[in-house]
Design a protein around this motif. Structure first.
Motif, short mmCIF file in Angstrom:
data_model
loop_
_atom_site.label_atom_id
_atom_site.label_comp_id
_atom_site.label_asym_id
_atom_site.label_seq_id
_atom_site.Cartn_x
_atom_site.Cartn_y
_atom_site.Cartn_z
N MET A 1 0.84 -1.18 0.00
CA MET A 1 0.00 0.00 0.00
C MET A 1 0.89 1.25 0.00
O MET A 1 1.91 1.29 0.67
CB MET A 1 -0.90 -0.01 1.23
N ARG A 2 0.47 2.24 -0.75
CA ARG A 2 1.23 3.48 -0.87
C ARG A 2 0.61 4.56 0.02
O ARG A 2 -0.58 4.55 0.27
CB ARG A 2 1.21 3.94 -2.32
N ASP A 3 1.42 5.54 0.40
CA ASP A 3 0.94 6.67 1.17
C ASP A 3 0.45 7.74 0.19
O ASP A 3 1.26 8.31 -0.55
CB ASP A 3 2.08 7.21 2.04
N PRO A 4 -0.85 8.02 0.17
CA PRO A 4 -1.37 9.03 -0.76
C PRO A 4 -0.72 10.40 -0.58
O PRO A 4 -0.59 11.16 -1.53
CB PRO A 4 -2.86 9.09 -0.45
N GLY A 5 -0.29 10.70 0.64
CA GLY A 5 0.33 11.99 0.92
C GLY A 5 1.65 12.20 0.20
O GLY A 5 2.14 13.32 0.10
N GLU A 6 2.23 11.12 -0.29
CA GLU A 6 3.51 11.21 -1.01
C GLU A 6 3.33 11.49 -2.50
O GLU A 6 4.32 11.70 -3.21
CB GLU A 6 4.30 9.92 -0.83
N LEU A 7 2.10 11.48 -2.97
CA LEU A 7 1.85 11.71 -4.40
C LEU A 7 1.64 13.20 -4.68
O LEU A 7 0.65 13.79 -4.27
CB LEU A 7 0.60 10.95 -4.84
N LYS A 8 2.58 13.80 -5.40
CA LYS A 8 2.45 15.21 -5.77
C LYS A 8 1.21 15.43 -6.63
O LYS A 8 0.54 16.46 -6.51
CB LYS A 8 3.69 15.69 -6.51
N VAL A 9 0.90 14.46 -7.48
CA VAL A 9 -0.26 14.62 -8.36
C VAL A 9 -1.56 14.63 -7.55
O VAL A 9 -2.53 15.25 -7.96
CB VAL A 9 -0.33 13.54 -9.47
N LEU A 10 -1.58 13.96 -6.41
CA LEU A 10 -2.78 13.97 -5.57
C LEU A 10 -2.99 15.34 -4.94
O LEU A 10 -4.11 15.85 -4.88
CB LEU A 10 -2.72 12.88 -4.51
N ASN A 49 -9.65 8.51 -7.50
CA ASN A 49 -9.04 7.33 -8.11
C ASN A 49 -7.58 7.17 -7.71
O ASN A 49 -7.11 6.05 -7.49
CB ASN A 49 -9.19 7.37 -9.63
N LEU A 50 -6.87 8.27 -7.57
CA LEU A 50 -5.49 8.17 -7.10
C LEU A 50 -5.45 7.63 -5.68
O LEU A 50 -4.64 6.76 -5.35
CB LEU A 50 -4.81 9.54 -7.17
N SER A 51 -6.35 8.11 -4.83
CA SER A 51 -6.40 7.64 -3.45
C SER A 51 -6.75 6.17 -3.39
O SER A 51 -6.13 5.39 -2.65
CB SER A 51 -7.42 8.45 -2.65
N GLU A 52 -7.75 5.78 -4.16
CA GLU A 52 -8.14 4.37 -4.17
C GLU A 52 -7.00 3.50 -4.70
O GLU A 52 -6.73 2.41 -4.18
CB GLU A 52 -9.40 4.15 -5.00
N GLY A 53 -6.32 3.97 -5.72
CA GLY A 53 -5.21 3.22 -6.27
C GLY A 53 -4.09 3.00 -5.26
O GLY A 53 -3.43 1.96 -5.27
N CYS A 54 -3.90 3.96 -4.37
CA CYS A 54 -2.86 3.82 -3.33
C CYS A 54 -3.15 2.64 -2.40
O CYS A 54 -2.23 2.10 -1.79
CB CYS A 54 -2.75 5.10 -2.51
N SER A 55 -4.40 2.24 -2.30
CA SER A 55 -4.74 1.13 -1.41
C SER A 55 -4.48 -0.23 -2.05
O SER A 55 -4.55 -1.25 -1.37
CB SER A 55 -6.21 1.23 -1.00
N ARG A 56 -4.18 -0.24 -3.32
CA ARG A 56 -3.97 -1.50 -4.03
C ARG A 56 -2.58 -2.05 -3.75
O ARG A 56 -1.62 -1.31 -3.61
CB ARG A 56 -4.18 -1.32 -5.54
N GLU A 57 -2.50 -3.35 -3.69
CA GLU A 57 -1.25 -4.02 -3.31
C GLU A 57 -0.23 -4.08 -4.45
O GLU A 57 0.96 -4.03 -4.20
CB GLU A 57 -1.55 -5.44 -2.82
N THR A 58 -0.71 -4.19 -5.68
CA THR A 58 0.25 -4.38 -6.78
C THR A 58 0.42 -3.11 -7.60
O THR A 58 -0.48 -2.26 -7.66
CB THR A 58 -0.21 -5.51 -7.73
N THR A 59 1.56 -3.00 -8.20
CA THR A 59 1.86 -1.86 -9.08
C THR A 59 0.92 -1.87 -10.29
O THR A 59 0.49 -0.82 -10.75
CB THR A 59 3.33 -1.90 -9.53
#
Length: 131
Positions: A1-10, A49-59
């Motif tokens: 899982m990725r941290d949404p806060g790290e995405l500049k595009v978010l 969609n970016l936030s939801e994508g961050c919850s996904r396990e795979t790239t």
């Protein structure tokens, strides 16, 4: 899982959605359930969609949500252009202020599309290097 806060595009998507809401407040009442609603949904869909994508396990899964966000950004670009063409933005009081807000939203949308393309490409490179 990725941290949404790290995405500049978010962060950019959140700023854009806020500006889009400010812009569409000025649309006519007749557009409230038409163009206004569509524009707002497209703008908020990018960050969602970016936030939801961050919850996904795979790239692979994350990349798919980035693609969906990019599609929403392109949809927003079309809708903003259509609104401008139909003069939904620059009529009435404070026309210059609305025009400036529109231009900011337009530029933000273009910047966000480029950022999403770069993110998607970067994720594709990581996937290829793992194969």
């Amino acid at each position: 899982m990725r941290d949404p806060g790290e995405l500049k595009v978010l962060v950019k998507a959140e700023e854009l959605a806020s500006d889009v809401y400010d812009l569409t407040v000025h649309f006519s009442d007749g557009e409230r359930y038409g163009l206004t609603s569509q524009i707002r949904r497209a703008a908020t869909s990018i960050g969602a969609n970016l936030s939801e994508g961050c919850s996904r396990e795979t790239t692979v899964d994350f990349r798919r949500f980035v693609e969906i966000a990019q599609g929403s950004a392109m949809e927003l670009r079309f809708l903003l252009g259509f609104a401008k063409k139909k003069s939904a933005i620059v009529v009435g009081d404070r026309a210059e202020e609305k025009r400036e807000l529109f231009e900011r939203c337009w530029t933000q949308t273009d910047d966000l599309v480029r950022g999403l393309i770069n993110l998607r490409r970067g994720l594709g490179s990581r996937m290829a290097s793992r194969a």
